[in-house]
Design an enzyme around this catalytic site. Structure first.
Site, short mmCIF file in Angstrom:
data_model
loop_
_atom_site.label_atom_id
_atom_site.label_comp_id
_atom_site.label_asym_id
_atom_site.label_seq_id
_atom_site.Cartn_x
_atom_site.Cartn_y
_atom_site.Cartn_z
N GLY A 45 -7.24 -41.81 26.88
CA GLY A 45 -7.59 -41.12 25.84
C GLY A 45 -7.99 -39.56 26.05
O GLY A 45 -8.46 -38.83 25.21
N ASP A 102 0.72 -33.52 32.84
CA ASP A 102 1.90 -33.88 32.29
C ASP A 102 2.85 -32.72 31.88
O ASP A 102 3.78 -32.59 31.82
CB ASP A 102 1.68 -34.45 30.86
CG ASP A 102 0.97 -36.07 31.01
OD1 ASP A 102 1.34 -36.29 31.96
OD2 ASP A 102 0.61 -36.62 29.97
#
Lengths: 177, 177, 177, 177
Positions: free
Chosen positions: C15, C37
């Site tokens: 999260g 990412d």
């Protein structure tokens, strides 16, 4: 006879989706876009990447099993029902089995006025565009570029190696009754 | 009676899609996921952001006109046909008009065995999750959280403010016949 | 001392990104979000899925080779330079090697005022959320949930299994100087 | 002199990202891709869609305020630092102010060996491709197609209206030292 369904058939990275969006922009009435990618997106993980479902190989080959075919049949039956209920539909498809796929699709769309469109693209160009996109399994474009057209009969063919998506859409639109 | 369709109704950012994916993972047979977001994605630009189509306001309010309703009717007719043809379908929907939306949906799904699921989420929690997602128009979550449930009758209700998506999916799965 | 960098460390599907977006929404000044990412997205295919680069295993295990480490070092040097030039940065990271990763990160960020945040999530909850997201390699969540925290020292820890993203963000924000 | 940074400048929908991906695939060493879209993605909502940040108009015009310029300066300082630390970087940019943007970028990249590439595309072709993509604000392509090149000096120019992304990438690669 008014065209009810436009089927765009071509290999991965041949440019079908871009043409479909251009068609939506230039055709006078509203058309909705549906395709095999939408079906894949809707499937459960158990059917994706399984032998009986859809399997994507390391070199871009796609194999399709019975579990997928059963769901695809129900899905196509529903898409045909949408068209019969009055929706104008652009189907973005990949005839992995060429003529046999068209035969199957023709069955689902029985009684509807269909415009069959071949979206061609030289395998080398499609393979290079697959690299430029960066979001597809490498090899799909080249392996599908020619096989998906084998034995398939079209009302019109366009070649995205020689024309822009909008130019292809204009050529197709002139055949939409 | 075997369940043929699961309708998940809840406001934007209430967590419907996550529950639907969990259901796909835990239910023993393959279920496909379809929803209003798929329909929106399929629409032409002329129907999106127009008064007669679907319009998204600055504060997250969504208004829907006749042009959209006509296409939605054909689309739902097709989704029902998929289910009648044997596909098990999880429909991820937002009943903007509450009971009237359910009434309309009930009509499209006539004759099918449907499990009606309410996906509730406190408006404040949903609004905060909308910020955490970062990909939705701000305000939709809060404005839809309660109105979409007004007058709607459910077989089961889950609350994503008090349970994880998988827990909600397990509760729903126990009602799938 | 004014906080210049917030490092959120946690396993996949714990999260972190949702918390980062909430922090951006509630902190009074503008903060930018960068993470591993983004680096993965920037890499060439030759470094992704190669033994010397980053490899994703069938069960969610991630292995990292020298070619990746060299690029990561230059990238982190640049991220630190952004912070020294005045950008407030939230780094969304996964310390695959636990304490050794923190040590390396500490080196890159030398001289900057860093708030170290542990984003914990029970492995079973994270694994279920990974299914609900549907866009991550299955197994990453469970395999990373605890290892990424081994030996890591934090200024504050939050647990997304017990609090919403916004609640976690508020707790973190109260530590931002 | 070894090329350390490749700057691709062109309007929206001119095809820069496709060329960048092709360059990553054909250049012998690893290059990372970073661009203004990554910066936009990293920004907080308060800087997006605000007068002092970045604002997107109804007709595709983009206006940029001081709050954005301050963050952009820090971000570009960091990108330059990545290159100085040894990362080879392809920057995908839109010089909204033409020559003035290049001047600013030249300042950030001082001391680095930069290959300046103009990615041209006829405004009408770019506008049609914007429709085919379907994910950009309509009008950006046409409004930026020519203005972003005003007064900008290049080492090489490519035209995506006349060559495929891979062909453009090959032409650029032959200039990479």
């Amino acid at each position: 006879m008014v065209t009810q369904v436009i089927v765009l058939n071509g290999g991965s990275s041949s440019g079908k989706t871009g043409i479909a969006r251009c068609l939506q922009a230039i055709l006078p009435r509203p058309w909705i876009r549906l395709g095999v990618d939408d079906l894949l997106e809707a499937l459960p993980p158990s059917v994706l990447d399984s032998a009986s479902g859809v399997a994507f190989g390391q070199r871009g080959e796609v194999t399709v099993g019975d579990a997928f075919r059963v769901i695809e049949a129900a899905w196509m039956t529903g898409v045909a029902a949408m068209a019969r209920a009055g929706a104008r539909i652009i189907i973005d498809d990949v005839f992995l089995s060429g003529a046999a796929s068209q035969q199957r699709t023709r069955g689902y769309l029985a009684g509807l006025e269909v415009l069959w469109v071949g979206v061609r693209c030289d395998p080398q160009i499609a393979a290079a565009r697959e690299i430029a996109r960066g979001d597809r399994v490498t090899g799909m474009a080249a392996s599908q570029a020619e096989t998906v057209h084998q034995g398939v009969v079209y009302d019109i063919e366009v070649d995205t190696g020689h024309a822009e998506p909008m130019g292809c859409a204009r050529a197709i639109a002139s055949h939409v009754a």
